[in-house]
Write an enzyme that holds these catalytic residues in place. Structure first.
Site, mmCIF file in Angstrom:
data_model
loop_
_atom_site.group_PDB
_atom_site.id
_atom_site.type_symbol
_atom_site.label_atom_id
_atom_site.label_comp_id
_atom_site.label_asym_id
_atom_site.label_seq_id
_atom_site.Cartn_x
_atom_site.Cartn_y
_atom_site.Cartn_z
ATOM 1 N N HIS A 72 -50.899 -5.988 34.309
ATOM 2 C CA HIS A 72 -51.641 -4.854 34.873
ATOM 3 C C HIS A 72 -52.286 -3.977 33.803
ATOM 4 C CE1 HIS A 72 -48.398 -5.693 37.914
ATOM 5 N NE2 HIS A 72 -49.461 -5.743 38.665
ATOM 6 N N GLU A 118 -52.214 -0.676 37.311
ATOM 7 C CA GLU A 118 -53.509 -1.136 36.806
ATOM 8 C C GLU A 118 -54.529 -0.008 36.842
ATOM 9 O OE1 GLU A 118 -57.289 -3.554 38.415
ATOM 10 O OE2 GLU A 118 -55.375 -4.583 38.782
ATOM 11 N N SER A 159 -46.240 -6.269 45.753
ATOM 12 C CA SER A 159 -47.490 -6.805 45.233
ATOM 13 C C SER A 159 -48.666 -6.289 46.038
ATOM 14 C CB SER A 159 -47.463 -8.338 45.271
ATOM 15 O OG SER A 159 -48.764 -8.875 45.079
ATOM 16 N N ASN A 203 -51.880 -7.157 45.852
ATOM 17 C CA ASN A 203 -52.810 -8.175 46.340
ATOM 18 C C ASN A 203 -52.203 -8.986 47.476
ATOM 19 O OD1 ASN A 203 -52.142 -11.171 45.310
ATOM 20 N ND2 ASN A 203 -51.497 -9.736 43.712
ATOM 21 N N SER A 205 -49.617 -13.379 42.522
ATOM 22 C CA SER A 205 -48.376 -13.241 41.754
ATOM 23 C C SER A 205 -47.242 -14.061 42.366
ATOM 24 C CB SER A 205 -47.965 -11.765 41.679
ATOM 25 O OG SER A 205 -47.857 -11.203 42.976
#
Length: 278
Positions: free
Chosen positions: A73, A125, A217, A219, A261
């Site tokens: 990240h 991030e 996560s 995403n 991930s």
């Protein structure tokens, strides 16, 4: 019951690179190897890395020696400088797409734009990207679209790399109303965009979607949200143990997808259990 797997799904290039660097460091070093927070947002992978000698560091001030890995990240440049000023080895595993977002944000800042990051303010991030513009960026997501942002002469926008294209478009549409000049840098990861597109395509042809990956996560959670918003019954599980038999009653077709991930072995376990038990 038919089971369909989204392709591509699972680890992206940046995640594979970060894990490879961590494993190589653990094999070569005769001292402990640490990561600044979880290397990636998948608890099972983090636990596996711990067994291999890669430990999660919660407090940077406690590290006096050893090797520290900057996770995929990325981090705030101030933290990176602190690390490099210490007598420890630093391995930078920042994802190349995240690095691109950092550089694009800084370029916009240097050109006199008020930088906007489309994403989640509490995501590591995004916090890192904001650091590359002297902490001056505005962070906007769908929840802030209705707030009064004020007027700006020049706005430059980048995206959190795991953001969906639709969410990015919504932010851009809002920003047009607030500036005379808008410069857009599409920093969404190619792998993330491909998985999102393939997932939505499959969601339109199955009775139910199973999304595999860490609940922490961004995403992976976004994939689940995309499927739900599409109108397809969707369940987000970390492992095959999260599956429930009653979900599959009267279901003739199931789609399986996974975040960037999520390792292949977890995906295979979920698909295997669906095929063998449900």
């Amino acid at each position: 019951m038919k089971v369909y797997l989204v392709k591509p799904a699972g680890f992206c290039f940046g995640v594979k690179r970060a894990i490879r660097l961590a494993c190589e460091a653990a094999e070569k070093k005769n001292h402990k190897v640490y990561t600044m927070g979880p290397l990636i947002h998948n608890p099972q992978v983090v636990e596996d890395l711990k067994k291999k000698g890669v430990h999660v560091l919660k407090n940077l001030n406690t590290l006096k020696k050893g090797t520290i890995i900057v996770r995929s990240h990325g981090v705030h440049p101030r933290i990176l400088k602190q690390l490099k000023d210490r007598p420890i080895e630093v391995i930078d595993a920042t994802c190349p797409f995240v690095r691109k977002a950092q550089k694009k944000a800084k370029l916009l800042y240097d050109q006199g734009y008020q930088v906007v990051v489309a994403g989640e303010a509490d995501h590591p991030e995004v916090q890192g990207i904001v650091g590359y513009v002297n902490d001056s960026a505005l962070v906007i997501n769908r929840n802030r679209l209705k707030s009064n942002l004020g007027k700006f002469k020049k706005l430059g926008v980048v995206a959190q790399t795991t953001l969906s294209i639709d969410a990015f478009k919504q932010v851009i549409g809002k920003l047009v109303e607030n500036t005379e000049e808008l410069k857009v840098c599409n920093t969404i990861c190619h792998a993330t965009a491909r998985i999102q597109k393939a997932t939505l395509r499959l969601a339109g042809h199955v009775d139910m979607m199973i999304v595999v990956g860490g609940h922490n996560s961004a995403n992976t959670s976004r994939l689940a949200k995309l499927c739900k918003n599409y109108g397809t019954p969707t369940h987000h599980v970390e492992t095959e143990r999260g599956l429930r038999s009653f979900w599959f009653r009267n279901v003739r077709s199931v789609g399986v997808t996974a975040g960037t991930s999520t390792p292949d072995w977890l995906i295979k376990q979920v698909v295997g259990r669906i095929k063998n038990r449900f």
